[in-house]
Design a protein around this motif. Structure first.
Motif, mmCIF file in Angstrom:
data_model
loop_
_atom_site.group_PDB
_atom_site.id
_atom_site.type_symbol
_atom_site.label_atom_id
_atom_site.label_comp_id
_atom_site.label_asym_id
_atom_site.label_seq_id
_atom_site.Cartn_x
_atom_site.Cartn_y
_atom_site.Cartn_z
ATOM 1 N N ASN A 173 13.502 8.681 6.370
ATOM 2 C CA ASN A 173 14.110 8.517 7.674
ATOM 3 C C ASN A 173 13.073 8.836 8.744
ATOM 4 O OD1 ASN A 173 17.131 8.090 7.127
ATOM 5 N ND2 ASN A 173 16.731 9.931 5.911
ATOM 6 N N SER A 174 13.457 8.712 9.996
ATOM 7 C CA SER A 174 12.547 9.086 11.079
ATOM 8 C C SER A 174 12.743 10.578 11.365
ATOM 9 C CB SER A 174 12.825 8.243 12.333
ATOM 10 O OG SER A 174 11.797 8.424 13.281
ATOM 11 N N ALA A 175 12.173 11.391 10.477
ATOM 12 C CA ALA A 175 12.371 12.837 10.532
ATOM 13 C C ALA A 175 11.227 13.539 9.817
ATOM 14 C CB ALA A 175 13.703 13.228 9.895
ATOM 15 N N ASP A 176 10.935 14.745 10.243
ATOM 16 C CA ASP A 176 9.886 15.542 9.612
ATOM 17 C C ASP A 176 10.284 15.941 8.194
ATOM 18 O OD1 ASP A 176 8.479 15.456 11.973
ATOM 19 O OD2 ASP A 176 9.048 17.482 12.618
ATOM 20 N N THR A 210 9.207 16.155 15.554
ATOM 21 C CA THR A 210 7.885 15.564 15.798
ATOM 22 C C THR A 210 7.826 14.103 15.372
ATOM 23 O OG1 THR A 210 6.814 17.722 15.525
ATOM 24 C CG2 THR A 210 5.423 15.764 15.306
ATOM 25 N N THR A 211 8.260 13.807 14.147
ATOM 26 C CA THR A 211 8.214 12.427 13.655
ATOM 27 C C THR A 211 9.089 11.515 14.491
ATOM 28 O OG1 THR A 211 7.739 13.132 11.385
ATOM 29 C CG2 THR A 211 8.710 10.938 11.676
ATOM 30 N N GLY A 212 10.336 11.919 14.704
ATOM 31 C CA GLY A 212 11.258 11.088 15.482
ATOM 32 C C GLY A 212 10.771 10.853 16.892
ATOM 33 N N THR A 213 10.219 11.896 17.497
ATOM 34 C CA THR A 213 9.712 11.759 18.869
ATOM 35 C C THR A 213 8.466 10.884 18.901
ATOM 36 O OG1 THR A 213 10.602 13.933 19.477
ATOM 37 C CG2 THR A 213 8.865 13.024 20.881
ATOM 38 N N ASP A 214 7.587 11.037 17.905
ATOM 39 C CA ASP A 214 6.394 10.197 17.844
ATOM 40 C C ASP A 214 6.760 8.713 17.794
ATOM 41 O OD1 ASP A 214 4.698 12.349 17.925
ATOM 42 O OD2 ASP A 214 4.233 12.345 15.774
ATOM 43 N N VAL A 215 7.749 8.370 16.962
ATOM 44 C CA VAL A 215 8.178 6.979 16.859
ATOM 45 C C VAL A 215 8.774 6.502 18.180
ATOM 46 C CG1 VAL A 215 9.787 5.389 15.708
ATOM 47 C CG2 VAL A 215 8.536 7.096 14.363
ATOM 48 N N ALA A 216 9.614 7.330 18.786
ATOM 49 C CA ALA A 216 10.228 6.959 20.067
ATOM 50 C C ALA A 216 9.170 6.751 21.144
ATOM 51 C CB ALA A 216 11.225 8.033 20.492
ATOM 52 N N ARG A 217 8.189 7.659 21.211
ATOM 53 C CA ARG A 217 7.122 7.535 22.227
ATOM 54 C C ARG A 217 6.281 6.279 21.988
ATOM 55 N NH1 ARG A 217 8.909 10.490 26.246
ATOM 56 N NH2 ARG A 217 9.229 12.685 25.721
ATOM 57 N N ALA A 218 6.019 5.966 20.716
ATOM 58 C CA ALA A 218 5.259 4.747 20.413
ATOM 59 C C ALA A 218 6.038 3.509 20.854
ATOM 60 C CB ALA A 218 4.949 4.684 18.919
ATOM 61 N N LEU A 219 7.349 3.503 20.657
ATOM 62 C CA LEU A 219 8.171 2.383 21.126
ATOM 63 C C LEU A 219 8.150 2.289 22.639
ATOM 64 C CD1 LEU A 219 11.248 2.776 18.737
ATOM 65 C CD2 LEU A 219 9.585 0.915 18.709
ATOM 66 N N ILE A 220 8.194 3.428 23.309
ATOM 67 C CA ILE A 220 8.143 3.438 24.775
ATOM 68 C C ILE A 220 6.814 2.856 25.254
ATOM 69 C CG2 ILE A 220 7.969 4.974 26.775
ATOM 70 C CD1 ILE A 220 10.057 6.781 25.370
ATOM 71 N N GLU A 231 0.861 -1.180 0.000
ATOM 72 C CA GLU A 231 0.000 0.000 0.000
ATOM 73 C C GLU A 231 0.899 1.233 0.000
ATOM 74 O OE1 GLU A 231 -3.601 1.927 2.737
ATOM 75 O OE2 GLU A 231 -2.607 0.066 3.328
ATOM 76 N N LEU A 232 0.702 2.109 -0.974
ATOM 77 C CA LEU A 232 1.493 3.331 -1.075
ATOM 78 C C LEU A 232 0.934 4.387 -0.131
ATOM 79 C CD1 LEU A 232 3.697 5.040 -2.456
ATOM 80 C CD2 LEU A 232 2.006 5.607 -4.225
ATOM 81 N N MET A 233 1.792 4.898 0.753
ATOM 82 C CA MET A 233 1.366 5.947 1.671
ATOM 83 C C MET A 233 1.164 7.265 0.909
ATOM 84 S SD MET A 233 1.200 4.459 4.682
ATOM 85 C CE MET A 233 0.454 3.152 3.679
ATOM 86 N N THR A 234 0.118 8.002 1.275
ATOM 87 C CA THR A 234 -0.231 9.228 0.558
ATOM 88 C C THR A 234 0.830 10.296 0.706
ATOM 89 O OG1 THR A 234 -2.576 8.763 0.923
ATOM 90 C CG2 THR A 234 -1.977 11.015 0.300
ATOM 91 N N ASP A 235 1.310 10.482 1.934
ATOM 92 C CA ASP A 235 2.300 11.522 2.202
ATOM 93 C C ASP A 235 2.956 11.241 3.546
ATOM 94 O OD1 ASP A 235 0.315 12.174 4.067
ATOM 95 O OD2 ASP A 235 -0.408 13.900 2.926
ATOM 96 N N ALA A 236 3.782 12.174 4.001
ATOM 97 C CA ALA A 236 4.505 11.983 5.255
ATOM 98 C C ALA A 236 3.555 11.860 6.444
ATOM 99 C CB ALA A 236 5.472 13.141 5.482
ATOM 100 N N PRO A 250 16.915 23.104 6.702
ATOM 101 C CA PRO A 250 15.578 23.612 6.363
ATOM 102 C C PRO A 250 15.504 24.343 5.028
ATOM 103 C CG PRO A 250 16.615 24.970 8.061
ATOM 104 C CD PRO A 250 17.485 23.776 7.881
ATOM 105 N N LYS A 251 16.601 24.881 4.524
ATOM 106 C CA LYS A 251 16.545 25.668 3.289
ATOM 107 C C LYS A 251 16.185 24.814 2.074
ATOM 108 C CE LYS A 251 20.310 27.030 1.228
ATOM 109 N NZ LYS A 251 21.606 27.673 0.907
ATOM 110 N N TYR A 252 16.334 23.489 2.188
ATOM 111 C CA TYR A 252 16.021 22.606 1.065
ATOM 112 C C TYR A 252 14.656 21.933 1.226
ATOM 113 C CZ TYR A 252 21.014 23.206 0.332
ATOM 114 O OH TYR A 252 22.266 23.745 0.156
ATOM 115 N N ALA A 253 13.976 22.184 2.326
ATOM 116 C CA ALA A 253 12.715 21.517 2.640
ATOM 117 C C ALA A 253 11.622 21.941 1.654
ATOM 118 C CB ALA A 253 12.319 21.832 4.071
#
Length: 477
Positions: free
Chosen positions: A236-239, A149-159, A115-120, A246-249
């Motif tokens: 990656n586990s990143a926003d 946010t993304t990295g912390t969300d994953v870490a909190r879910a693992l916790i 299943e292809l994810m729609t977006d981040a 950030p200049k390339y985001a």
């Protein structure tokens, strides 16, 4: 002054002989290193000393060989059967699947779904929901894992999962995730019972530079939940805002969520990294058998790295490109290929295949961007269409062939992914999944501008020379 000249000559002779007697270097790489030694007195020797040898050391190589020898026995039931590849894969694409299997033993297995994810945002929501629904184990490995946010969300879910009794194992690369590894969030995961490992740690950076290379990294992105779901792609586990640059985001990624027997293969690949990093036995990692969906498709995992066979990834790309009959579309953020891939792309275009390449217009590496553009003229002359994406840094690594074959994962089309990094990908044959990925590639094209041969021919002599100089030293980037 005489002593300095003599010392320089001795250094040139010593390092030059080392470069000349190495059997693992392609002629362009050997030439690039010799040029650097000549044009950068003393400094060139230091650069070669720090970055010239692609070797993790004898103990790492021995550990890799031991782990994979056990892997092929312990995980034999999940590696797939080479005898059934002909029944699963169309004849036109069998050579590519067979070649991929030769790298580390993963053969095509039937009955998979993706299943292809729609977006981040959807990727994050679905991944966290899968972790929150885990009942037995969660395994994650990321090259870059930030405390955003993304990295912390994953870490909190693992916790949360660890606190309710789920076995959680998390690997992070020692360089790409160094900020997380030093953070309080990492310690919180450990305190909650998440088992942690640092892939290719930098405990002593100076020693690493002396004995190996600091830029030999684990670039993989693997998530496996309960042995029944795995995610594969470029994220990656990143926003998407990627606050370290950030200049390339935004970073524009692509992720597929897989179920079926290919999940077990990704579990085995994670297990190999876990065993090599922690020293634990492979059998601590559960590999529950996954039922094959009768309506599912064949797929197989491909993992590569500096301890695997040299040249495996560019040879796989060349084999895949050679299998294309009608259409080939590729997106990659970093394009510094070897001649094998360049010639394969040109040959495909010359024989009438519609070849489309999508690169970011603004790259976070100006060196890579320049080196990439040195290839534009010959590719365009062969009939390859080149588009530069304007909607951020296109980080998605995708290859689709004839609306039937997809290769997706962490591998860039550059010499760093080919020679230095541990990478993971999934190769699959399925029209539905490939059409979904093709639709996403079409969205990239809408946000891109096409580069014409006339435009490239109009570049100034200085710009063309700069690009070609960067390409000349491309083999050592």
């Amino acid at each position: 002054m005489t002593i300095v000249v003599i010392l320089h000559i001795l250094i040139l002779i010593g390092f030059g002989l080392r470069i000349l007697i190495r059997d693992d270097l392609e002629p362009p790489v050997r030439l690039a290193w010799l040029i650097i030694l000549l044009v950068l007195p003393f400094i060139g020797a230091i650069i070669y000393f720090l970055f010239g040898e692609v070797d993790l050391g004898r103990s790492a190589n021995r550990r890799h060989d031991e782990v994979w020898a056990r892997m092929r026995r312990w995980g034999a039931n999940f590696l797939g059967d080479p005898a059934v590849t002909d029944d699963l894969v169309d004849a036109r694409y069998r050579p590519a699947f067979r070649y991929s299997a030769s790298i580390n033993g993963f053969h095509a297995v039937p009955g998979n779904r993706a299943e292809l994810m729609t977006d981040a945002a959807e990727t994050n929501r679905r991944l966290i929901a899968d972790i929150d629904g885990a009942t037995d184990h969660v395994h994650v490995l990321y090259y870059i894992w930030l405390t955003d946010t993304t990295g912390t969300d994953v870490a909190r879910a693992l916790i949360r999962a660890a606190e309710r009794g789920v076995t959680c194992r998390a690997l992070a690369d020692g360089l790409g995730s160094r900020a997380l590894i030093r953070s309080g969030l990492w310690r919180e995961m450990a305190d909650a019972g998440v088992q942690l490992g640092v892939a290719l740690p930098l405990r002593n950076p100076l020693r690493t530079m002396i004995t190996s290379r600091i830029d030999l990294r684990n670039h993989r992105k693997i998530t496996v939940i309960d042995g029944s779901v795995t995610y594969c792609g470029s994220r990656n586990s990143a926003d998407p805002e990627f606050r370290v640059k950030p200049k390339y985001a935004p970073w524009v990624d692509i992720m597929l969520r897989f179920t079926g027997p290919v999940v077990s293969q990704n579990q085995l690949l994670f297990a190999s990294d876990w065993a090599q990093t922690t020293g634990e036995n492979l059998d601590v990692i559960p590999v529950p058998p996954q039922p094959a969906d009768p309506a599912g498709f064949p797929a197989q995992v491909m993992g590569d790295g500096p301890t695997e066979r040299q040249g495996a990834t560019p040879q796989l790309f060349a084999t895949l490109i050679a299998s294309a009959h009608h259409r080939l579309t590729m997106s990659t953020p970093y394009f510094v290929p070897d001649e094998t891939v360049v010639q394969a792309l040109m040959a495909a275009a010359f024989r009438g295949v519609e070849v489309t390449m999508i690169f970011p217009e603004n790259n976070d590496s100006w060196i890579v961007a320049g080196a990439s553009r040195s290839y534009y003229r010959q590719l365009l002359a062969a009939g390859v269409r080149i588009h530069e994406f304007r909607g951020g840094l296109l980080h998605a690594k995708t290859l689709t062939i004839d609306d039937t074959i997809t290769l997706i994962g962490s591998t860039n089309v550059d010499l760093r992914s080919f020679d230095l990094n541990y990478e993971n990908n999934i190769l699959l044959q399925d029209r539905g999944t490939t059409e979904a990925v093709r639709a996403r590639q079409s969205e990239y094209l809408v946000s891109s501008r096409e580069v014409s041969e006339a435009e490239v021919l109009g570049w100034s002599w200085y710009r063309r020379a700069r690009h070609n100089v960067l390409a000349t030293i491309g083999p050592v980037l």
